[in-house]
Design a protein around this motif. Structure first.
Motif, PDB file in Angstrom:
ATOM      1  N   ALA A  92       0.834  -1.207   0.000  1.00 36.42           N
ATOM      2  CA  ALA A  92       0.000   0.000   0.000  1.00 36.42           C
ATOM      3  C   ALA A  92       0.867   1.254   0.000  1.00 36.42           C
ATOM      4  N   ALA A  93       1.978   1.206   0.741  1.00 36.51           N
ATOM      5  CA  ALA A  93       2.895   2.342   0.729  1.00 36.51           C
ATOM      6  C   ALA A  93       3.529   2.517  -0.648  1.00 36.51           C
ATOM      7  N   ASP A  94       3.857   1.402  -1.310  1.00 35.31           N
ATOM      8  CA  ASP A  94       4.423   1.501  -2.662  1.00 35.31           C
ATOM      9  C   ASP A  94       3.419   2.119  -3.630  1.00 35.31           C
ATOM     10  N   ALA A 139       4.872  11.073   5.410  1.00 39.88           N
ATOM     11  CA  ALA A 139       5.549   9.974   4.738  1.00 39.88           C
ATOM     12  C   ALA A 139       5.302   8.657   5.458  1.00 39.88           C
ATOM     13  N   VAL A 140       5.443   7.586   4.690  1.00 36.46           N
ATOM     14  CA  VAL A 140       5.400   6.227   5.229  1.00 36.46           C
ATOM     15  C   VAL A 140       6.827   5.799   5.514  1.00 36.46           C
ATOM     16  N   LEU A 141       7.137   5.550   6.767  1.00 39.74           N
ATOM     17  CA  LEU A 141       8.506   5.237   7.162  1.00 39.74           C
ATOM     18  C   LEU A 141       8.783   3.749   7.046  1.00 39.74           C
ATOM     19  N   LYS A 142      10.027   3.445   6.680  1.00 41.13           N
ATOM     20  CA  LYS A 142      10.497   2.069   6.644  1.00 41.13           C
ATOM     21  C   LYS A 142      11.803   1.996   7.427  1.00 41.13           C
ATOM     22  N   PRO A 143      12.074   0.836   8.044  1.00 44.01           N
ATOM     23  CA  PRO A 143      13.324   0.721   8.809  1.00 44.01           C
ATOM     24  C   PRO A 143      14.536   0.727   7.888  1.00 44.01           C
ATOM     25  N   LEU A 144      15.672   1.116   8.445  1.00 41.41           N
ATOM     26  CA  LEU A 144      16.914   1.144   7.693  1.00 41.41           C
ATOM     27  C   LEU A 144      17.448  -0.269   7.488  1.00 41.41           C
ATOM     28  N   PHE A 145      18.145  -0.463   6.418  1.00 48.13           N
ATOM     29  CA  PHE A 145      18.764  -1.743   6.111  1.00 48.13           C
ATOM     30  C   PHE A 145      20.264  -1.616   6.323  1.00 48.13           C
ATOM     31  N   PRO A 146      20.969  -2.740   6.567  1.00 46.99           N
ATOM     32  CA  PRO A 146      22.423  -2.681   6.771  1.00 46.99           C
ATOM     33  C   PRO A 146      23.109  -2.124   5.526  1.00 46.99           C
ATOM     34  N   PRO A 147      24.170  -1.328   5.674  1.00 44.81           N
ATOM     35  CA  PRO A 147      24.817  -0.920   6.937  1.00 44.81           C
ATOM     36  C   PRO A 147      24.290   0.399   7.485  1.00 44.81           C
ATOM     37  N   LEU A 148      23.247   0.985   6.832  1.00 39.62           N
ATOM     38  CA  LEU A 148      22.753   2.281   7.287  1.00 39.62           C
ATOM     39  C   LEU A 148      22.149   2.209   8.678  1.00 39.62           C
ATOM     40  N   ILE A 158      13.853   5.520   6.698  1.00 37.56           N
ATOM     41  CA  ILE A 158      13.945   5.972   5.313  1.00 37.56           C
ATOM     42  C   ILE A 158      12.543   6.014   4.726  1.00 37.56           C
ATOM     43  N   THR A 159      12.332   6.907   3.776  1.00 35.27           N
ATOM     44  CA  THR A 159      11.079   6.976   3.040  1.00 35.27           C
ATOM     45  C   THR A 159      11.402   7.388   1.604  1.00 35.27           C
ATOM     46  N   VAL A 160      10.378   7.448   0.774  1.00 36.82           N
ATOM     47  CA  VAL A 160      10.553   7.778  -0.639  1.00 36.82           C
ATOM     48  C   VAL A 160       9.686   8.982  -0.954  1.00 36.82           C
ATOM     49  N   LEU A 161      10.284   9.989  -1.581  1.00 35.70           N
ATOM     50  CA  LEU A 161       9.546  11.180  -1.967  1.00 35.70           C
ATOM     51  C   LEU A 161       8.740  10.932  -3.235  1.00 35.70           C
ATOM     52  N   GLY A 162       7.905  11.903  -3.572  1.00 38.55           N
ATOM     53  CA  GLY A 162       7.052  11.754  -4.746  1.00 38.55           C
ATOM     54  C   GLY A 162       7.811  11.611  -6.044  1.00 38.55           C
ATOM     55  N   ASN A 163       9.013  12.188  -6.120  1.00 31.98           N
ATOM     56  CA  ASN A 163       9.806  12.071  -7.343  1.00 31.98           C
ATOM     57  C   ASN A 163      10.630  10.798  -7.389  1.00 31.98           C
ATOM     58  N   GLY A 164      10.393   9.894  -6.425  1.00 37.36           N
ATOM     59  CA  GLY A 164      11.117   8.637  -6.406  1.00 37.36           C
ATOM     60  C   GLY A 164      12.439   8.690  -5.677  1.00 37.36           C
ATOM     61  N   ARG A 165      12.776   9.823  -5.124  1.00 38.88           N
ATOM     62  CA  ARG A 165      14.063   9.989  -4.450  1.00 38.88           C
ATOM     63  C   ARG A 165      13.964   9.491  -3.010  1.00 38.88           C
ATOM     64  N   PRO A 166      14.905   8.640  -2.579  1.00 36.01           N
ATOM     65  CA  PRO A 166      14.879   8.197  -1.173  1.00 36.01           C
ATOM     66  C   PRO A 166      15.253   9.334  -0.241  1.00 36.01           C
ATOM     67  N   LEU A 167      14.655   9.329   0.936  1.00 35.65           N
ATOM     68  CA  LEU A 167      14.887  10.377   1.923  1.00 35.65           C
ATOM     69  C   LEU A 167      15.242   9.724   3.251  1.00 35.65           C
ATOM     70  N   MET A 188       3.542   5.975   9.930  1.00 37.13           N
ATOM     71  CA  MET A 188       3.328   7.278   9.309  1.00 37.13           C
ATOM     72  C   MET A 188       3.953   8.357  10.192  1.00 37.13           C
ATOM     73  N   ALA A 189       4.548   9.350   9.548  1.00 34.81           N
ATOM     74  CA  ALA A 189       5.175  10.436  10.306  1.00 34.81           C
ATOM     75  C   ALA A 189       5.123  11.713   9.492  1.00 34.81           C
ATOM     76  N   ASN A 190       4.985  12.834  10.197  1.00 38.59           N
ATOM     77  CA  ASN A 190       5.087  14.155   9.580  1.00 38.59           C
ATOM     78  C   ASN A 190       6.535  14.614   9.693  1.00 38.59           C
ATOM     79  N   LEU A 191       7.124  14.979   8.574  1.00 37.77           N
ATOM     80  CA  LEU A 191       8.544  15.304   8.511  1.00 37.77           C
ATOM     81  C   LEU A 191       8.741  16.744   8.079  1.00 37.77           C
ATOM     82  N   LEU A 192       9.777  17.363   8.638  1.00 38.75           N
ATOM     83  CA  LEU A 192      10.266  18.653   8.164  1.00 38.75           C
ATOM     84  C   LEU A 192      11.450  18.366   7.244  1.00 38.75           C
TER      85      LEU A 192
END
Length: 687
Positions: free
Chosen positions: A303-305, A632-641, A650-659, A539-543
């Motif tokens: 659903a987040a995708d 944004a819909v938050l996802k946990p970090l993967f190794p090694p981050l 981590i989340t993904v912006l509307g332009n497909g860029r990871p944040l 879900m989280a509100n981000l600045l």
């Protein structure tokens, strides 16, 4: 024992675990209240359910233990006098053994301890008289209420709403209200018959009263969860029309079991009292389906995708010709609303009642009270409040620690409580309630409370702060010192607590969920730990901020404010660990670019700062640019981050860029702001 590849094994394990968890809570009640027949019936029914399911699947060891426990429960139900603690301990041992057997269903070897336990249960049951052999007098038939024949009779029909969670309790209120207005001659169904039911119900009653029908109707309509009320004069009380005989006298209500015992069909209710037929769907419980938690997690990710894909589609539509983009925007908006609704429904499906955390606590408190030689009453309120499954799973250990802390540190022994004028039984209250988009969990005891002066002395002794800083603390701020590592409210360590570890871990876990932990205490009256938790952590509100050409997200619930300040005159670009004035006080300022080893692209002069608050300590980080806000819909970090300090997800912006999403607590550690300086006001102004 059959192999665990049985297709019904997963369902059996889930259902049996629920039965045993509830069974342990019911066994605790045996020692806290006089055991009544309904409680014994519930205990026997749950044990029998586990045995029946295990017998169907061929799990013989579980069947042997449950059957022996069943026999003991049946004998204890008929026992006269108080239930001994050793007998309850034996039933607890049976439930513990059943839990262990369920965990190791794939083992086929015979367990010697199981044989020993079954033998102990059998011997305990044989030592008690068999209730089936003792003749019991047949209770006399219930006496039907009588009323003055001259009083008018009213037919009353009350329909409870389908959302009624406890129709039995609501029917009892209706019964009391009717009795207050006259003589209640008949009522069907009775409150006892509705106690095990959920949802709507239709109640019919015959009332002898001088109260007007409108007054009776208004009194019942005012009751909560009452959907419809009909009040009319009963046929037997209406005036007799000329030439017509009097109607037959009312026929007493006979329940179906009584009718079958007498060998006759169940007679109908009084003419005019029988309510209209109720649709079977009105009383049918809502159908439920068991779904694996992993399946819900996968559905949430998908659903987040979908939401991310729609955001990318919106970005791509901006590059289309205006007349084409205008038509496409409407379709994208509808698709976005549908996707958000889908995501919300999946989130709702993941919600888990707070009772899943508390159902094992009565047993734990009972065992802990016996070990500490105390008597403790546990009261759980708000068990039906729902939280996200992730929050529930993460909150298990912190909640258990707070309960142990209250039982060991807070509550006194019976002799000390009596000398203080308190009842010998200590009370531990666990409350959950929902406030807007948060859930408030409180762990409250009526014990000795905290000693602010002792906490100050221990903080100074452990070098957590100076004597001057400790003396400047108010009592409320001094209670927060209990969250510091190495600080304990107990002078001597025990096997339960007192080593100064635990509360700091509780605070870290709560804050990692985006929540907040605090303490309230009144000396001699008790202590309350308050946990403020989000309904969901997905879900989280981000600045959004830009630093060195990179975008980062800062959780808004940690942002106190944003401001612009020029520190170049106070040390140029190397202004690390300088201060700026925020809301009338000095706040330490750090460069986010320097913390992450990035080149700052901002020109000299005024810069935007993000002021955050962690553990009551405020600090500011400079950024190159404030970009905006994003849900944004938050996802946990993967190794090694996941090992990088200062990052939380981590989340993904509307332009497909990871944040990358920043972790304010990790940033505070990178800045060198230690928790030991949290309660000291002087630390906030250090330059």
């Amino acid at each position: 024992m059959p192999s665990t590849s049985h297709k019904y094994l997963t369902l059996f394990v889930a259902e049996a675990s629920e039965h045993l968890a509830t069974l342990q809570s019911e066994l605790v009640r045996l020692e806290q209240e006089p055991p009544a027949a309904p409680l014994w019936d519930a205990i026997f029914r749950r044990m029998h359910s586990v045995k029946g399911s295990a017998a169907t699947l061929g799990f013989t060891r579980i069947v042997d233990i449950a059957h022996a426990a069943e026999n003991l429960i049946a004998r204890l139900k008929g026992k006269e006098g108080k239930i001994e603690r050793a007998e309850v301990d034996l039933l607890f041992a049976a439930t513990d053994a059943l839990v262990k057997e369920i965990v190791k269903l794939d083992k086929k070897e015979e367990d010697e301890s199981t044989i020993t336990l079954v033998d102990r249960l059998a011997k305990a049951a044989q030592a008690l008289p068999d209730p089936a052999l003792s003749a019991r007098p047949v209770p006399p038939p219930p006496v039907m209420p009588t009323a003055d024949p001259s009083l008018p009779r009213l037919d009353v029909s009350v329909v409870l709403s389908k959302t009624c969670a406890a129709p039995g309790a609501r029917a009892l209120i209706v019964q009391r209200k009717l009795k207050a207005m006259g003589t209640l001659l008949e009522m069907e169904p009775t409150p006892a018959q509705l106690m095990q039911q959920k949802g709507g119900a239709r109640i019919a009653a015959l009332l002898a009263t001088l109260t007007a029908t409108d007054e009776v109707r208004e009194a019942l309509v005012a009751l909560p969860e009452v959907e419809q009320v009909e009040v009319r004069i009963a046929p037997a009380a209406r005036p007799v029309e000329e030439g017509r005989p009097l109607p037959p006298p009312p026929v007493p209500i006979v329940s179906p079991p009584q009718a079958s015992m007498r060998g006759q069909a169940t007679p109908p209710l009084v003419r005019g009292l029988t309510p209209p037929p109720v649709d079977a769907d009105e009383l049918r419980p809502e159908p439920t389906v068991r779904v694996r938690a992993e399946a819900l997690d996968q559905l949430l990710d998908q659903a987040a995708d979908v939401m991310h894909g729609i955001a990318r589609l919106r970005e791509a539509a901006k590059r289309l010709p205006e007349h084409v983009a205008a038509r496409l925007d409407g379709d994208i908006d509808r698709l976005r609303r549908t996707a958000r609704e889908l995501h919300g429904r999946v989130m709702s499906a993941r919600l888990t009642p707070f009772s899943s955390l508390t159902e094992r606590l009565p047993r734990a408190v009972r065992d802990l009270a016996h070990r500490l030689e105390k008597t403790i009453e546990l009261d759980v309120q708000g068990a039906d409040v729902e939280l996200d499954r992730t929050v529930i799973e993460a909150l298990g250990d912190p909640l258990s620690h707070l309960v142990r802390n209250a039982a060991d540190h807070g509550l006194e022994d019976p002799q000390t409580r009596e000398r203080a004028g308190k009842p010998p039984r200590g009370k531990l209250t666990l409350t959950a309630r929902r406030e807007r988009d948060k859930v408030i969990v409180e762990v409250q005891d009526d014990g000795r409370g905290m000693d602010a002066a002792a906490l100050r002395r221990k903080a100074v002794k452990s070098a957590a702060m100076t004597q001057e800083a400790a003396d400047a603390l108010s009592d409320d701020a001094a209670y927060e010192l209990a969250f510091l590592p190495g600080i304990s409210t107990r002078d001597d360590a025990t096997e339960v607590s007192g080593r100064g570890v635990g509360l700091d871990a509780v605070q870290r876990k709560v804050e990692s969920l985006g929540g907040k932990a605090s303490i309230r205490s009144v000396p001699g009256k008790g202590t309350t730990f308050v946990l403020e938790l989000p309904l969901s952590v997905s879900m989280a509100n981000l600045l959004l901020v830009q630093v060195g050409g990179e975008l980062y997200g800062v959780p808004l619930h940690r942002v106190l404010l944003t401001t612009e300040y020029d520190l170049s005159a106070r040390g140029g670009e190397g202004f690390d660990a300088r201060s700026l004035v925020v809301m009338g006080e000095l706040v330490r300022a750090y460069g986010l670019a320097k913390l992450f080893g990035l080149p700052s692209l901002a020109p000299p002069g005024p810069r935007p700062f993000v002021v955050m608050e962690v553990d009551g300590l405020r600090f500011a980080v400079s950024v190159d640019r404030l970009v905006g806000q994003e849900e944004a819909v938050l996802k946990p970090l993967f190794p090694p981050l996941d090992r990088v300090r200062g990052l939380s997800g981590i989340t993904v912006l509307g332009n497909g860029r990871p944040l990358l999403v920043l972790d304010p607590r990790g940033l505070a550690e990178l800045c060198g702001i230690h928790e030991t300086s949290k309660p000291a006001p002087a630390a906030k102004g250090a330059a």
